[in-house]
Design an enzyme around this catalytic site. Structure first.
Site, mmCIF file in Angstrom:
data_model
loop_
_atom_site.group_PDB
_atom_site.id
_atom_site.type_symbol
_atom_site.label_atom_id
_atom_site.label_comp_id
_atom_site.label_asym_id
_atom_site.label_seq_id
_atom_site.Cartn_x
_atom_site.Cartn_y
_atom_site.Cartn_z
ATOM 1 N N HIS A 13 4.323 1.155 -8.111
ATOM 2 C CA HIS A 13 3.278 0.130 -8.004
ATOM 3 C C HIS A 13 2.361 0.181 -9.235
ATOM 4 C CE1 HIS A 13 3.958 1.044 -3.567
ATOM 5 N NE2 HIS A 13 4.171 -0.251 -3.611
ATOM 6 N N ASP A 52 13.205 -3.964 -5.740
ATOM 7 C CA ASP A 52 13.556 -4.931 -4.698
ATOM 8 C C ASP A 52 14.149 -6.147 -5.403
ATOM 9 O OD1 ASP A 52 12.303 -3.557 -2.253
ATOM 10 O OD2 ASP A 52 10.724 -3.496 -3.758
ATOM 11 N N GLY A 111 8.711 -5.607 -8.687
ATOM 12 C CA GLY A 111 9.568 -4.521 -9.156
ATOM 13 C C GLY A 111 11.042 -4.849 -8.983
ATOM 14 N N GLN A 112 11.815 -4.376 -9.943
ATOM 15 C CA GLN A 112 13.270 -4.563 -9.880
ATOM 16 C C GLN A 112 13.875 -3.749 -8.735
ATOM 17 O OE1 GLN A 112 15.520 -3.353 -13.384
ATOM 18 N NE2 GLN A 112 15.888 -5.518 -13.752
ATOM 19 N N GLN A 139 14.617 -9.474 -3.533
ATOM 20 C CA GLN A 139 13.295 -10.060 -3.284
ATOM 21 C C GLN A 139 12.761 -10.753 -4.542
ATOM 22 O OE1 GLN A 139 10.007 -7.852 -1.174
ATOM 23 N NE2 GLN A 139 9.283 -7.588 -3.261
ATOM 24 N N GLY A 162 0.804 -1.231 0.000
ATOM 25 C CA GLY A 162 0.000 0.000 0.000
ATOM 26 C C GLY A 162 0.828 1.268 0.000
ATOM 27 N N SER A 193 7.322 3.948 -0.990
ATOM 28 C CA SER A 193 6.357 4.378 0.044
ATOM 29 C C SER A 193 7.106 5.012 1.211
ATOM 30 C CB SER A 193 5.554 3.180 0.549
ATOM 31 O OG SER A 193 5.042 2.456 -0.532
HETATM 32 P P1 AMP Z 1 5.900 -2.706 -1.611
HETATM 33 O O1 AMP Z 1 4.558 -2.059 -1.510
HETATM 34 O O2 AMP Z 1 7.026 -1.812 -1.232
HETATM 35 O O3 AMP Z 1 5.939 -4.061 -0.940
HETATM 36 O O4 AMP Z 1 6.134 -3.008 -3.160
HETATM 37 C C1 AMP Z 1 5.221 -3.794 -3.918
HETATM 38 C C2 AMP Z 1 5.832 -4.102 -5.249
HETATM 39 O O5 AMP Z 1 6.080 -2.880 -5.954
HETATM 40 C C3 AMP Z 1 7.185 -4.837 -5.137
HETATM 41 O O6 AMP Z 1 7.262 -5.818 -6.151
HETATM 42 C C4 AMP Z 1 8.169 -3.722 -5.370
HETATM 43 O O7 AMP Z 1 9.403 -4.180 -5.898
HETATM 44 C C5 AMP Z 1 7.420 -2.876 -6.385
HETATM 45 N N1 AMP Z 1 7.949 -1.495 -6.396
HETATM 46 C C6 AMP Z 1 8.105 -0.681 -5.332
HETATM 47 N N2 AMP Z 1 8.682 0.474 -5.707
HETATM 48 C C7 AMP Z 1 8.893 0.392 -7.041
HETATM 49 C C8 AMP Z 1 9.474 1.267 -8.008
HETATM 50 N N3 AMP Z 1 9.947 2.454 -7.694
HETATM 51 N N4 AMP Z 1 9.520 0.844 -9.290
HETATM 52 C C9 AMP Z 1 9.033 -0.391 -9.630
HETATM 53 N N5 AMP Z 1 8.488 -1.254 -8.763
HETATM 54 C C10 AMP Z 1 8.420 -0.880 -7.489
#
Ligand code: AMP
Length: 251
Positions: A37, A150, A147-148, A153, A31, A186
């Site tokens: 995202h 992370d 997303g790349q 991950q 979120g 976030s």
């Molecule tokens: P999170 O909400 O931080 O758990 O992220 C959810 C997904 O969004 C994960 O697969 C992250 O790698 C991806 N994500 C977060 N930030 C970015 C970004 N700046 N660019 C691309 N993907 C992202």
């Protein structure tokens, strides 16, 4: 757009989409959504006729003293962004639903244990794999988007999906950045204006590493030391500038 915190209701909707031969795309998130995202949602929208996004701040991947409690949460904003982006279902479970009383089964990818981020965040990837594994079982997507940003991950999840035969294709998409180069995140909401500027040193250091590697430098120690020097220089420059402007103001 359908929103539910209930596993059975989510499955019901997804099953009926599958009965209509719709390909199911899945974007797991914690979120407080941003352009990063939404780029994953956009990719899912392109590939799949039914798109599910989950919003769940997963307590299991936060270590003691980390920011689980203060992690930014803003469901109504997320809801309207996901609606606009064309998501069909938001799965928004509660921690109690995901981890019932006496929950005791975990997924751990052992190869990466104790290296890279796992060194400084013990248990983090176990938490990530466990929640993503559970979400894969609940949603049963055809394709899942990560997303790349992370990178570790994403690699660990690919390995987990392969090792445990999850019938899902994993797609990893490029990092989305703010116009000045800072990766959208976030957690950027934690940064004060001055820290926000300081954080740009990380992107500059990564660009330097890329440049060094492309120009033939193969020694990681040398690359790391040049990156450290650049970050120090960046901080020094900012401190000098701050001092300079303070002096001007007081004169
Ligand atoms: P999170 O909400 O931080 O758990 O992220 C959810 C997904 O969004 C994960 O697969 C992250 O790698 C991806 N994500 C977060 N930030 C970015 C970004 N700046 N660019 C691309 N993907 C992202």
């Amino acid at each position: 757009m359908f929103i539910t915190a209930d596993t059975a209701k989510a499955r019901q909707r997804i099953n009926s989409a599958k009965e209509q031969q719709k390909k199911v795309g899945f974007v797991p998130t914690m979120g407080t959504l941003h352009a990063g995202h939404l780029s994953l949602v956009q990719a899912a929208r392109k590939d799949c006729r039914f798109v599910v996004a989950s919003i769940f701040v997963n307590p299991l991947q936060f270590g003691p003293g980390e920011d689980y409690k203060k992690y930014p949460r803003n469901f109504s904003r997320d809801e309207s962004l996901l609606k606009k982006a064309g998501v069909d279902l938001i799965f928004y479970p509660r921690a109690k639903t995901m981890y019932a009383h006496k929950f005791s089964t975990y997924i751990e990818e052992a190869f990466s244990a104790g290296v890279l981020c796992a060194k400084s965040r013990p248990g983090h990837f176990r938490g990530v794999c466990t929640v993503v594994g559970k979400l894969f079982n609940i949603i049963q997507p055809d394709v899942a988007y990560f997303g790349q940003k992370d990178y570790q991950q994403a690699q660990i999840i690919k390995k987990m999906a392969k090792d445990l035969n999850f019938p899902v294709q994993i797609k990893v998409l490029p990092i989305v950045r703010e116009p000045d180069g800072l990766a959208s995140s976030s957690r950027n909401t934690y940064l004060k204006a001055s820290q926000r500027k300081e954080a740009l040193a990380l992107f500059a250091a990564l660009k330097l590493a890329e440049l060094l590697i492309k120009s033939g430098e193969g020694n990681p120690r040398k690359i790391i030391s040049r990156m450290r020097a650049l970050i120090k220089l960046h901080r020094l420059y900012r401190n000098l500038r701050r001092g300079y402007f303070r002096n001007i103001k007081s004169n």
